[in-house]
Design a protein around this motif. Structure first.
Motif, PDB file in Angstrom:
ATOM      1  N   TYR A   1     -71.267  47.558 -84.086  1.00 55.01           N
ATOM      2  CA  TYR A   1     -72.153  46.505 -84.565  1.00 55.01           C
ATOM      3  C   TYR A   1     -72.745  46.907 -85.905  1.00 55.01           C
ATOM      4  O   TYR A   1     -72.843  48.087 -86.228  1.00 55.01           O
ATOM      5  CB  TYR A   1     -73.259  46.179 -83.560  1.00 55.01           C
ATOM      6  CG  TYR A   1     -73.934  47.340 -82.874  1.00 55.01           C
ATOM      7  CD1 TYR A   1     -74.961  48.050 -83.479  1.00 55.01           C
ATOM      8  CD2 TYR A   1     -73.548  47.712 -81.583  1.00 55.01           C
ATOM      9  CE1 TYR A   1     -75.587  49.109 -82.827  1.00 55.01           C
ATOM     10  CE2 TYR A   1     -74.174  48.765 -80.918  1.00 55.01           C
ATOM     11  CZ  TYR A   1     -75.195  49.450 -81.549  1.00 55.01           C
ATOM     12  OH  TYR A   1     -75.813  50.487 -80.897  1.00 55.01           O
ATOM     13  N   THR A   2     -73.109  45.882 -86.682  1.00 51.40           N
ATOM     14  CA  THR A   2     -73.786  46.158 -87.934  1.00 51.40           C
ATOM     15  C   THR A   2     -75.198  46.638 -87.619  1.00 51.40           C
ATOM     16  O   THR A   2     -75.748  46.344 -86.561  1.00 51.40           O
ATOM     17  CB  THR A   2     -73.842  44.903 -88.834  1.00 51.40           C
ATOM     18  OG1 THR A   2     -74.531  43.869 -88.130  1.00 51.40           O
ATOM     19  CG2 THR A   2     -72.446  44.427 -89.222  1.00 51.40           C
TER      20      THR A   2
ATOM     21  N   VAL B   1     -72.791  50.312 -90.318  1.00 52.45           N
ATOM     22  CA  VAL B   1     -72.092  49.946 -89.087  1.00 52.45           C
ATOM     23  C   VAL B   1     -72.174  51.119 -88.119  1.00 52.45           C
ATOM     24  O   VAL B   1     -71.923  52.266 -88.494  1.00 52.45           O
ATOM     25  CB  VAL B   1     -70.611  49.596 -89.357  1.00 52.45           C
ATOM     26  CG1 VAL B   1     -69.871  49.319 -88.052  1.00 52.45           C
ATOM     27  CG2 VAL B   1     -70.502  48.395 -90.293  1.00 52.45           C
TER      28      VAL B   1
ATOM     29  N   ARG C   1     -69.571  43.512 -83.654  1.00 49.97           N
ATOM     30  CA  ARG C   1     -68.277  43.374 -84.335  1.00 49.97           C
ATOM     31  C   ARG C   1     -67.107  43.579 -83.381  1.00 49.97           C
ATOM     32  O   ARG C   1     -66.164  42.819 -83.392  1.00 49.97           O
ATOM     33  CB  ARG C   1     -68.187  44.371 -85.489  1.00 49.97           C
ATOM     34  CG  ARG C   1     -69.214  44.078 -86.571  1.00 49.97           C
ATOM     35  CD  ARG C   1     -69.186  45.087 -87.663  1.00 49.97           C
ATOM     36  NE  ARG C   1     -67.916  45.033 -88.380  1.00 49.97           N
ATOM     37  CZ  ARG C   1     -67.707  45.594 -89.548  1.00 49.97           C
ATOM     38  NH1 ARG C   1     -68.658  46.260 -90.132  1.00 49.97           N
ATOM     39  NH2 ARG C   1     -66.535  45.526 -90.135  1.00 49.97           N
ATOM     40  N   THR C   2     -67.165  44.645 -82.585  1.00 46.55           N
ATOM     41  CA  THR C   2     -66.049  44.996 -81.714  1.00 46.55           C
ATOM     42  C   THR C   2     -66.558  45.246 -80.304  1.00 46.55           C
ATOM     43  O   THR C   2     -67.570  45.935 -80.134  1.00 46.55           O
ATOM     44  CB  THR C   2     -65.369  46.300 -82.203  1.00 46.55           C
ATOM     45  OG1 THR C   2     -65.030  46.160 -83.577  1.00 46.55           O
ATOM     46  CG2 THR C   2     -64.120  46.610 -81.404  1.00 46.55           C
TER      47      THR C   2
END
Length: 136
Positions: free
Chosen positions: A75-76, A85, A65-66
């Motif tokens: 991340y998930t 998450v 995600r980032t």
């Protein structure tokens, strides 16, 4: 525990690491190093990249995600019916780096997952420290 059925729980583990953020970043983002302290994987530090973590007990489906090099990574972390998450934060400190791991998204009916994360993450971070000590 008190709270409403909508209460989402989080596991947070913080460690002061005697290494610079750049070194921790490598251990958090290079697949061969991640495999040494966490699980086998096909990770790439690219937002939107889907990857898997695998261990003897099963697999985790993830999506980056980032990505903020040497600062933050998230991340998930999805397995069976858990949707969570994982967020890593690296903050320079006098001794090296304050590393913070936060896994959020545990529903009240997911006590086994919450217990597993509460016990598991400190062990993973202990292994991470051993990997860091061996790295150049």
């Amino acid at each position: 525990m008190s709270g409403t059925s909508a209460e989402i729980r989080t596991v947070i583990v913080e460690r002061e690491m005697a290494h610079p953020p750049e070194k921790l970043w490598r251990a958090l983002t290079q697949p061969h190093l991640i495999a040494e302290w966490l699980m086998k994987n096909d990770f790439e530090p690219v937002a939107g990249h889907r990857f898997n973590l695998s261990a003897d007990w099963g697999a985790v489906d993830c999506e980056v995600r980032t990505v903020e090099p040497n600062k933050a990574l998230s991340y998930t972390w999805n397995t069976k019916d858990l949707r969570s998450v994982v967020t890593w934060s690296l903050t320079p400190s006098g001794a090296g780096t304050l590393l913070r791991m936060e896994q959020s998204g545990f529903r009240p009916d997911q006590q086994p997952y919450l217990r597993g994360a509460t016990v598991g993450w400190p062990r993973f971070l202990e292994s991470l420290g051993q990997v860091l000590a061996r790295m150049e």
